[in-house]
Scaffold this motif. Sequence first.
Motif, mmCIF file in Angstrom:
data_model
loop_
_atom_site.group_PDB
_atom_site.id
_atom_site.type_symbol
_atom_site.label_atom_id
_atom_site.label_comp_id
_atom_site.label_asym_id
_atom_site.label_seq_id
_atom_site.Cartn_x
_atom_site.Cartn_y
_atom_site.Cartn_z
ATOM 1 N N GLN A 170 0.671 17.533 15.455
ATOM 2 C CA GLN A 170 2.070 17.819 15.765
ATOM 3 C C GLN A 170 2.623 18.819 14.756
ATOM 4 O O GLN A 170 2.155 18.910 13.614
ATOM 5 C CB GLN A 170 2.896 16.520 15.718
ATOM 6 N N ASP A 171 3.629 19.559 15.165
ATOM 7 C CA ASP A 171 4.351 20.425 14.247
ATOM 8 C C ASP A 171 4.993 19.572 13.154
ATOM 9 O O ASP A 171 5.586 18.522 13.426
ATOM 10 C CB ASP A 171 5.422 21.204 15.011
ATOM 11 N N GLY A 172 4.893 20.019 11.911
ATOM 12 C CA GLY A 172 5.376 19.224 10.788
ATOM 13 C C GLY A 172 6.866 18.973 10.803
ATOM 14 O O GLY A 172 7.330 17.873 10.481
ATOM 15 N N MET A 206 0.842 -1.198 0.000
ATOM 16 C CA MET A 206 0.000 0.000 0.000
ATOM 17 C C MET A 206 0.878 1.248 0.000
ATOM 18 O O MET A 206 1.833 1.346 0.760
ATOM 19 C CB MET A 206 -0.921 0.010 1.226
ATOM 20 N N GLU A 207 0.572 2.173 -0.860
ATOM 21 C CA GLU A 207 1.304 3.429 -0.924
ATOM 22 C C GLU A 207 0.970 4.295 0.291
ATOM 23 O O GLU A 207 -0.180 4.353 0.723
ATOM 24 C CB GLU A 207 0.934 4.165 -2.204
ATOM 25 N N THR A 208 1.992 4.944 0.837
ATOM 26 C CA THR A 208 1.797 5.835 1.978
ATOM 27 C C THR A 208 2.264 7.236 1.615
ATOM 28 O O THR A 208 3.346 7.413 1.058
ATOM 29 C CB THR A 208 2.576 5.342 3.210
ATOM 30 N N ILE A 209 1.438 8.221 1.929
ATOM 31 C CA ILE A 209 1.760 9.619 1.648
ATOM 32 C C ILE A 209 1.614 10.428 2.926
ATOM 33 O O ILE A 209 0.577 10.352 3.594
ATOM 34 C CB ILE A 209 0.833 10.195 0.560
ATOM 35 N N TRP A 210 2.651 11.193 3.247
ATOM 36 C CA TRP A 210 2.563 12.137 4.359
ATOM 37 C C TRP A 210 2.206 13.506 3.796
ATOM 38 O O TRP A 210 2.891 14.015 2.894
ATOM 39 C CB TRP A 210 3.900 12.247 5.089
ATOM 40 N N ILE A 211 1.174 14.115 4.324
ATOM 41 C CA ILE A 211 0.813 15.488 3.979
ATOM 42 C C ILE A 211 1.154 16.356 5.184
ATOM 43 O O ILE A 211 0.549 16.227 6.246
ATOM 44 C CB ILE A 211 -0.677 15.612 3.627
ATOM 45 N N ILE A 212 2.148 17.205 5.017
ATOM 46 C CA ILE A 212 2.623 18.029 6.125
ATOM 47 C C ILE A 212 1.955 19.393 6.039
ATOM 48 O O ILE A 212 2.322 20.247 5.234
ATOM 49 C CB ILE A 212 4.159 18.174 6.098
ATOM 50 N N GLY A 213 0.936 19.558 6.854
ATOM 51 C CA GLY A 213 0.128 20.770 6.828
ATOM 52 C C GLY A 213 -1.253 20.465 6.289
ATOM 53 O O GLY A 213 -1.406 19.741 5.303
ATOM 54 N N CYS A 214 -2.267 21.001 6.961
ATOM 55 C CA CYS A 214 -3.639 20.733 6.520
ATOM 56 C C CYS A 214 -4.435 22.031 6.424
ATOM 57 O O CYS A 214 -5.581 22.117 6.866
ATOM 58 C CB CYS A 214 -4.325 19.738 7.457
ATOM 59 N N GLY A 215 -3.800 23.041 5.846
ATOM 60 C CA GLY A 215 -4.525 24.245 5.476
ATOM 61 C C GLY A 215 -5.196 24.007 4.125
ATOM 62 O O GLY A 215 -5.523 22.880 3.759
ATOM 63 N N GLU A 257 -0.702 18.133 11.360
ATOM 64 C CA GLU A 257 -1.183 19.507 11.532
ATOM 65 C C GLU A 257 -1.372 19.786 13.020
ATOM 66 O O GLU A 257 -2.051 19.024 13.701
ATOM 67 C CB GLU A 257 -2.503 19.678 10.774
ATOM 68 N N PRO A 258 -0.774 20.846 13.551
ATOM 69 C CA PRO A 258 -0.920 21.131 14.985
ATOM 70 C C PRO A 258 -2.248 21.767 15.357
ATOM 71 O O PRO A 258 -2.616 21.775 16.536
ATOM 72 C CB PRO A 258 0.236 22.083 15.269
ATOM 73 N N HIS A 290 -8.254 22.418 11.681
ATOM 74 C CA HIS A 290 -7.937 22.202 10.276
ATOM 75 C C HIS A 290 -8.027 20.732 9.872
ATOM 76 O O HIS A 290 -7.783 20.407 8.721
ATOM 77 C CB HIS A 290 -6.527 22.712 9.964
ATOM 78 N N PHE A 291 -8.336 19.852 10.791
ATOM 79 C CA PHE A 291 -8.315 18.429 10.475
ATOM 80 C C PHE A 291 -9.453 18.047 9.543
ATOM 81 O O PHE A 291 -10.580 18.539 9.667
ATOM 82 C CB PHE A 291 -8.420 17.588 11.745
ATOM 83 N N PRO A 292 -9.203 17.124 8.604
ATOM 84 C CA PRO A 292 -10.284 16.607 7.764
ATOM 85 C C PRO A 292 -11.160 15.635 8.551
ATOM 86 O O PRO A 292 -10.816 15.226 9.665
ATOM 87 C CB PRO A 292 -9.527 15.873 6.647
#
Length: 214
Positions: free
Chosen positions: A51-53, A1-10, A33-34, A38-40
């Motif tokens: 957490q801070d990115g 399974m592919e894993t993607i980190w998205i740093i920031g959720c603005g 996202e701290p 902003h969380f989905p």
Amino acid sequence: METIWIIGCGRFGRIALERLDSGKRITKFVVVEPEPEHFPQPRANVKIVRQDGVDFLKQNLAGQSAPDWIIPALPVHLAVLWLMADAEPVRIRRCEPPEGLEKRLPNPIYGHTGDIYISMADFMCPDNCPEPADYCPATGKKREQNLFERLEKLDVSEFEIKIIRSHQLAPGVGGYKPESLLELKQKVSQKPGKHLIATACRCHGVITPVYTQA
């Protein structure tokens, strides 16, 4: 399974998640996202990390859980902030850019921390640009040169150029492999002195002057 980190959720982090989580491929997302507002919405394939990115990358990037892709979705130069935070015993800090650098860059804009944002376009690009290799979809004009290639050819006295290429993963969504960051850290740490660190795709980028001291 592919894993993607998205740093920031603005705005751009949410766009990245929406366009990549299309159901066409099985992907696990880690959204960092701290700010909880902003969380989905929670879903089975999306893990939320409050957490801070930069701190998250410092703690997790070198481990076995490293992702397939990292998407920087913050209004800062994530690669450089991570370098400065995780460079021990080497010290990496910002420094003044070489004189006249902005005259050699396309449409430069200085950020408040000294980062230089650059673009091959002198207009506001749509956030869903597919970034074709041979032409600009906004103007219809032939693409003469990619920005990351232009930066590679910069010859700046006393400075070494180091570039992380951002690859398009979906329209308007760019990311890089974790190996690119780790390789950057190794090269910069082994070469004391002044560097221009850039993250760039075909059209847009950010460049930061730093000084490395052993």
